[in-house]
Design a protein around this motif. Structure first.
Motif, short mmCIF file in Angstrom:
data_model
loop_
_atom_site.label_atom_id
_atom_site.label_comp_id
_atom_site.label_asym_id
_atom_site.label_seq_id
_atom_site.Cartn_x
_atom_site.Cartn_y
_atom_site.Cartn_z
N THR A 37 10.56 -28.58 3.60
CA THR A 37 10.36 -30.16 2.70
C THR A 37 10.89 -31.08 3.83
N ASP A 38 9.99 -31.96 3.13
CA ASP A 38 10.30 -33.24 5.00
C ASP A 38 11.29 -33.86 4.08
N ASP A 39 11.58 -33.96 2.39
CA ASP A 39 12.60 -35.42 1.56
C ASP A 39 13.48 -35.31 2.39
N LEU A 94 15.72 -35.12 -0.64
CA LEU A 94 15.35 -33.28 -1.64
C LEU A 94 16.45 -32.50 -0.97
N LYS A 95 16.42 -32.56 0.38
CA LYS A 95 16.72 -31.81 1.03
C LYS A 95 18.64 -31.56 0.93
N GLU A 96 18.49 -32.81 0.67
CA GLU A 96 20.17 -33.11 0.68
C GLU A 96 20.65 -32.69 -0.75
N LEU A 97 19.63 -32.35 -1.72
CA LEU A 97 20.22 -32.21 -4.07
C LEU A 97 20.11 -30.87 -2.94
N ARG A 157 27.05 -25.75 -4.70
CA ARG A 157 27.40 -25.07 -6.19
C ARG A 157 27.81 -23.75 -6.41
N LEU A 158 26.86 -23.04 -5.87
CA LEU A 158 25.44 -21.64 -6.33
C LEU A 158 26.91 -20.62 -5.49
N SER A 159 27.26 -21.14 -4.56
CA SER A 159 28.03 -19.85 -3.76
C SER A 159 29.48 -19.41 -4.80
N LYS A 165 5.48 -26.32 -18.18
CA LYS A 165 3.19 -26.56 -19.18
C LYS A 165 3.71 -27.91 -17.94
N MET A 166 3.84 -28.69 -17.16
CA MET A 166 3.69 -29.12 -16.24
C MET A 166 3.73 -28.79 -14.51
N THR A 167 2.77 -29.50 -14.15
CA THR A 167 1.83 -29.64 -12.85
C THR A 167 3.24 -30.42 -11.70
N PHE A 168 4.38 -29.43 -10.71
CA PHE A 168 5.38 -30.48 -10.30
C PHE A 168 4.88 -29.91 -8.35
N SER A 169 5.25 -31.10 -7.68
CA SER A 169 4.63 -29.79 -6.74
C SER A 169 5.70 -29.84 -5.99
N HIS A 170 5.69 -28.36 -4.88
CA HIS A 170 6.25 -27.81 -4.57
C HIS A 170 7.22 -27.58 -4.02
N GLN A 171 7.86 -29.52 -3.51
CA GLN A 171 9.29 -29.63 -3.05
C GLN A 171 10.10 -30.27 -4.21
N MET A 172 9.39 -30.59 -5.36
CA MET A 172 10.15 -31.06 -6.53
C MET A 172 10.82 -29.41 -7.54
N VAL A 173 9.71 -28.56 -6.80
CA VAL A 173 10.64 -26.52 -7.87
C VAL A 173 11.79 -25.94 -7.12
N ARG A 174 11.36 -26.53 -5.44
CA ARG A 174 13.10 -26.24 -4.89
C ARG A 174 14.06 -26.77 -5.44
N LEU A 175 13.80 -27.79 -6.16
CA LEU A 175 15.24 -28.52 -5.99
C LEU A 175 15.01 -28.04 -8.18
#
Length: 157
Positions: free
Chosen positions: A11-13, A16-19, A26-28, A126-136
């Motif tokens: 992920t270059d953004d 997104l990396k920060e979020l 939080r998951l930890s 059902k929508m398509t998201f970028s693979h970068q957004m899917v991570r978030l």
């Protein structure tokens, strides 16, 4: 149980990396969570779609043990509400398996070998998201699932 998210490509953004990092931290509090990146393949311009999926599939499967539960984030997978997803996570936790792995594939999806190894396919929408957004989105939904299981107020804000 160890929960791992594997994604093909970085992920270059920085936003997104920060979020993603925020939700990972939080998951930890709920589980042993890790996020692993499989680097983008080099020299893919002369590679057909099938070959690229095959090479990415080999790299993905190197991160998976035979005893792991493997769940693919796939547009043709089963859709869940947030509550249903939390119930699905609880079912997986109840199995006593050591590791639950979620995978976000490359730009063309998964190879037949990865589909064959998978225990389940999940669709975020059902929508398509970028693979970068899917991570978030996935990391946030996993966090939300744990707050639902713990009956914490995050889900109702």
């Amino acid at each position: 149980m160890q929960i791992k998210l594997i994604a093909v490509g970085k992920t270059d953004d920085s936003s997104l990396k920060e979020l993603i990092s925020t939700y990972s931290k939080r998951l930890s509090h709920y589980c042993n969570f890790s996020f692993e990146i499989i680097p983008d393949l080099k020299k893919t311009k002369n590679m057909d779609e099938s070959t690229q999926k095959g090479k990415e599939g080999e790299l993905i499967l190197k991160h998976v043990n035979t005893s792991d539960i493997l769940m693919l984030l796939d547009e043709k997978g089963k859709s869940f509400t947030s509550e249903e997803f939390s119930e699905e996570i609880q079912k997986k936790l109840n199995t006593g398996m050591k590791q639950l792995i979620f995978v976000i594939g490359g730009p063309y999806g998964f190879s037949p070998e990865v589909y064959q190894r998978a225990n389940q396919k999940i669709a975020l929408s059902k929508m398509t998201f970028s693979h970068q957004m899917v991570r978030l989105f996935f990391t946030e939904q996993l966090y939300r699932a744990f707050t639902i299981l713990k009956n914490e107020p995050y889900h109702h804000r």
